[in-house]
Write a protein that holds these residues in place. Sequence first.
Motif, PDB file in Angstrom:
ATOM      1  N   GLY A 130       0.776  -1.229   0.000  1.00 35.63           N
ATOM      2  CA  GLY A 130       0.000   0.000   0.000  1.00 35.63           C
ATOM      3  C   GLY A 130       0.809   1.280   0.000  1.00 35.63           C
ATOM      4  N   ASP A 131       2.128   1.191   0.208  1.00 33.59           N
ATOM      5  CA  ASP A 131       2.964   2.398   0.152  1.00 33.59           C
ATOM      6  C   ASP A 131       2.908   3.020  -1.237  1.00 33.59           C
ATOM      7  N   TRP A 132       2.952   4.357  -1.276  1.00 33.42           N
ATOM      8  CA  TRP A 132       3.171   5.079  -2.534  1.00 33.42           C
ATOM      9  C   TRP A 132       4.661   5.320  -2.682  1.00 33.42           C
ATOM     10  N   VAL A 133       5.208   4.888  -3.809  1.00 31.54           N
ATOM     11  CA  VAL A 133       6.657   4.933  -4.022  1.00 31.54           C
ATOM     12  C   VAL A 133       6.963   5.602  -5.356  1.00 31.54           C
ATOM     13  N   GLY A 134       7.758   6.647  -5.319  1.00 25.04           N
ATOM     14  CA  GLY A 134       8.251   7.271  -6.547  1.00 25.04           C
ATOM     15  C   GLY A 134       9.566   6.631  -6.947  1.00 25.04           C
ATOM     16  N   ILE A 135       9.690   6.221  -8.202  1.00 26.99           N
ATOM     17  CA  ILE A 135      10.951   5.642  -8.694  1.00 26.99           C
ATOM     18  C   ILE A 135      11.459   6.532  -9.822  1.00 26.99           C
ATOM     19  N   PHE A 136      12.566   7.204  -9.541  1.00 27.46           N
ATOM     20  CA  PHE A 136      13.129   8.201 -10.444  1.00 27.46           C
ATOM     21  C   PHE A 136      14.220   7.563 -11.293  1.00 27.46           C
ATOM     22  N   GLY A 137      14.036   7.612 -12.617  1.00 27.65           N
ATOM     23  CA  GLY A 137      14.963   6.978 -13.551  1.00 27.65           C
ATOM     24  C   GLY A 137      14.428   5.624 -13.959  1.00 27.65           C
ATOM     25  N   GLY A 139      15.706   3.640 -16.531  1.00 26.04           N
ATOM     26  CA  GLY A 139      16.621   2.834 -17.319  1.00 26.04           C
ATOM     27  C   GLY A 139      16.476   1.381 -16.892  1.00 26.04           C
ATOM     28  N   VAL A 140      17.483   0.572 -17.159  1.00 26.97           N
ATOM     29  CA  VAL A 140      17.389  -0.857 -16.844  1.00 26.97           C
ATOM     30  C   VAL A 140      17.133  -1.074 -15.357  1.00 26.97           C
ATOM     31  N   ILE A 141      17.916  -0.427 -14.498  1.00 26.75           N
ATOM     32  CA  ILE A 141      17.781  -0.650 -13.060  1.00 26.75           C
ATOM     33  C   ILE A 141      16.461  -0.083 -12.561  1.00 26.75           C
ATOM     34  N   GLY A 142      16.063   1.088 -13.044  1.00 28.70           N
ATOM     35  CA  GLY A 142      14.803   1.679 -12.628  1.00 28.70           C
ATOM     36  C   GLY A 142      13.601   0.844 -13.037  1.00 28.70           C
ATOM     37  N   LEU A 143      13.630   0.296 -14.241  1.00 24.88           N
ATOM     38  CA  LEU A 143      12.524  -0.552 -14.697  1.00 24.88           C
ATOM     39  C   LEU A 143      12.442  -1.839 -13.875  1.00 24.88           C
ATOM     40  N   LEU A 144      13.601  -2.420 -13.567  1.00 25.29           N
ATOM     41  CA  LEU A 144      13.595  -3.613 -12.711  1.00 25.29           C
ATOM     42  C   LEU A 144      13.080  -3.267 -11.311  1.00 25.29           C
ATOM     43  N   ALA A 145      13.477  -2.092 -10.800  1.00 26.87           N
ATOM     44  CA  ALA A 145      12.997  -1.668  -9.481  1.00 26.87           C
ATOM     45  C   ALA A 145      11.489  -1.431  -9.498  1.00 26.87           C
ATOM     46  N   THR A 146      10.976  -0.894 -10.598  1.00 29.41           N
ATOM     47  CA  THR A 146       9.534  -0.699 -10.724  1.00 29.41           C
ATOM     48  C   THR A 146       8.805  -2.037 -10.622  1.00 29.41           C
ATOM     49  N   ARG A 147       9.324  -3.043 -11.294  1.00 31.56           N
ATOM     50  CA  ARG A 147       8.711  -4.371 -11.229  1.00 31.56           C
ATOM     51  C   ARG A 147       8.806  -4.959  -9.815  1.00 31.56           C
ATOM     52  N   LEU A 148       9.987  -4.856  -9.210  1.00 29.99           N
ATOM     53  CA  LEU A 148      10.192  -5.434  -7.885  1.00 29.99           C
ATOM     54  C   LEU A 148       9.357  -4.717  -6.825  1.00 29.99           C
ATOM     55  N   LEU A 204      17.251   6.462  -8.945  1.00 31.10           N
ATOM     56  CA  LEU A 204      18.105   5.505  -9.660  1.00 31.10           C
ATOM     57  C   LEU A 204      18.719   6.085 -10.922  1.00 31.10           C
ATOM     58  N   SER A 205      18.576   7.386 -11.142  1.00 31.28           N
ATOM     59  CA  SER A 205      19.119   7.969 -12.367  1.00 31.28           C
ATOM     60  C   SER A 205      20.535   8.508 -12.187  1.00 31.28           C
ATOM     61  N   GLY A 206      20.909   8.816 -10.948  1.00 31.57           N
ATOM     62  CA  GLY A 206      22.222   9.412 -10.712  1.00 31.57           C
ATOM     63  C   GLY A 206      22.285  10.889 -11.038  1.00 31.57           C
ATOM     64  N   ALA A 207      21.128  11.530 -11.231  1.00 33.47           N
ATOM     65  CA  ALA A 207      21.076  12.963 -11.557  1.00 33.47           C
ATOM     66  C   ALA A 207      20.691  13.748 -10.309  1.00 33.47           C
ATOM     67  N   TYR A 208      21.469  14.763  -9.970  1.00 29.91           N
ATOM     68  CA  TYR A 208      21.183  15.543  -8.761  1.00 29.91           C
ATOM     69  C   TYR A 208      19.815  16.226  -8.787  1.00 29.91           C
TER      70      TYR A 208
END
Length: 322
Positions: A130-137, A139-148, A204-208
């Motif tokens: 039920g948590d709301w989670v923002g996933i920034f970036g 790319g490959v790692i961000g998309l995998l994190a979105t799935r996980l 997960l993008s590495g952008a400040y």
Amino acid sequence: MGNWVVSLAGPRRVSLEPCPTDPLGPGQVRVRTRYSGISAGTELTLFRGSNPLVGFGYEEVGEIVEVAEDVADRHPGQLVWGIWGHRAEGVVPAGAVNPLAPGLDPLAAVFARPGAIALTAVLAGDLHLGDWVGIFGQGVIGLLATRLASLSGARVVAVDRVPARLERAARLGARRTVDAGVDSAAAVLHEATGGRGADVCLELSGAYPALHEAIRATTHAGRVVAAGFYQGHADGLGLGEEFHHNRIQLVAAQVSGPAPAPGLAGRWSGARIAHTFMDLVAEGSVDPLPLVSHVVDARAVADALALLDRGAGDVLQVVLRF
């Protein structure tokens, strides 16, 4: 092709160089490489930088061709994954290579390390149903994190500047997507949560500027996991407003460090994280193969790195084929 290793002699000076065949020592196996994945983060910064480097590598898949006499649990012909560098052949300790699950496409195993990075970030986020989670970036790692994160029961808002990547994120379970070039992720996450803000954000993008926006998007006493590979001075990152007043918990997550969250120490080692990700792939919970955008012959490694260097949105996981 004999024994070859990818050599980086300087900025954007990459080549395949012949190297001697290493002798096999006690407890070791010889592996012939089939695929080697290239990192769009760490390795790209090396490619653009000035440190001479020979034999860098991210995650490899290959076939065991020889085992030392004292090795009983590995055998020639076995397909394995591990890290031995962008080279045609590696000699490594038997315990450093992991057998591929039966029936799994060997190409899927190049995702063991990016998958472990993504899972490390998700575990560090301490996500709950039920948590709301923002996933920034995304790319490959961000998309995998979105799935996980979606598998964890979190309601994911995926953030990127590439519409095609946001479309992928939606297919992988994101409830909402934000084009950061058009909209404010902080505004979207506050609107989605009745003004509260995200429980957790993963950067997960590495952008400040993305890290700054993740802090702005997070609720009072919420958590921001910084798992990107940040470079240079922190231009675009301000810590005087939401970070300070909202008492944001900022956590660094790094795949080769200690357990990603205090309550996980002693249970979640780096090896367990990588194996857990590969178990999820083997059972079909995560399918990373659609994230392979380019498979390039290892002889064309300079072209493969140039693809990533170009930074086009259609480039996701680039793989060397040996």
